[in-house]
Design an enzyme around this catalytic site. Sequence first.
Site, PDB file in Angstrom:
ATOM      1  N   LYS A  89     -30.980 -23.791   2.429  1.00 52.51           N
ATOM      2  CA  LYS A  89     -30.436 -24.854   3.366  1.00 52.51           C
ATOM      3  C   LYS A  89     -31.179 -26.292   3.146  1.00 52.51           C
ATOM      4  CE  LYS A  89     -27.034 -22.556   5.256  1.00 52.51           C
ATOM      5  NZ  LYS A  89     -25.561 -22.982   5.532  1.00 52.51           N
TER       6      LYS A  89
ATOM      7  N   ASP B 151     -26.145 -21.587  12.997  1.00 54.76           N
ATOM      8  CA  ASP B 151     -26.713 -20.245  13.106  1.00 54.76           C
ATOM      9  C   ASP B 151     -28.180 -20.025  12.715  1.00 54.76           C
ATOM     10  OD1 ASP B 151     -24.414 -19.075  14.122  1.00 54.76           O
ATOM     11  OD2 ASP B 151     -23.462 -19.035  12.040  1.00 54.76           O
TER      12      ASP B 151
END
Length: 359
Positions: A62, A94
């Site tokens: 990410k 998340d």
Amino acid sequence: MRPRARAWRCGPPPAGVRDFHAALPGYAPTPLTELPPLADELGAGRVFVKDESSRLGLPAFKALGASWAVHRTLAERAASGAGPGPVVLVTATDGNHGRAVARTARLLGQHAHVFVPRGVHPRAVAAIAAENAEVTEVPGPYDEAVRRAAEAAAAPDSVLVQDTAWPGYERIPGWIVEGYSTLCAEIDEQLAAAGAAEGPDLVSIPVGVGSLAQAVVTHYRSRPSGHAPALLSVEPRSAACVLESLTRGEPVTVTGGDTTMAGLNCGTPSSIAWPYLHGGLDAAVAVPDADSAHAAAGLAALGVSSGPCGAAALAGLRAVLTGEGGEERRTALGLDGSSVVVLLSTEGRDANPHSVTHH
């Protein structure tokens, strides 16, 4: 199964993203590890795993999207004459995306406010807080955390840095997708070095809202001619919003349940990802948590650290190639004993710790 996807085409990702990442402290391409035992099991020629267990100091891919999007956001603010003071980078997560935004904010002297939905393990929440971020835990699902983050980002000197898009909020999610293109560029170079210069015949992609899959589709479907791989999306059975949307032919929202694949526990496809997923994915599958856990254990035994989300790539491909109809699906995907397969393992084993009480 979607037989026309390999003929679909789109525009290429922007130039310059890889050079930006290469200039960051600590940048190195993540490993592309060949695993012959998986090739034997799956009846393929060669199987490689793109191991994102350590990316720019974090245990998931990410950071590629977060760093590029924050770079673009701050550059745009400076060009518009915004004040030099710090901004608050707001997001919902998340786990891995929020930590990446928080880390980027800390390194650049900015602030971060991260909204976390129910079901995220306390250790994952603590890892975000350890990046000096303000963390707000939301009692609802991921989509509710996104809504709360968008409301908070309306405050002065705040910017929403979200990795899902909806009508009216698409520019920054688009930059996040652009950031992921570095991962695909690395795969090209690594396969060429391994003697597979034509590229993969199939890529298996874990999918939440579809941003990484959008980047992968863009990379492989923007080539005007030549070899086009089959692209497979893999989701948890309890949050299969892309599979359900592809089945219906339009984006839909599903009501998700708990899953150990926390980073994939998303109920609505990203609005900017949807045209790419609908156009360019050859196949979609949803797998139960037990299959993902089994795949993670198998990868660990072969020396690859993979969490439940990352291991979903292997679990999904196993589901597609085995069982009733497996041979037909293999043929439809164009796979044989000489095929080159790439599995995207998007996180390390401890990137998104999960509760054993999930069901």
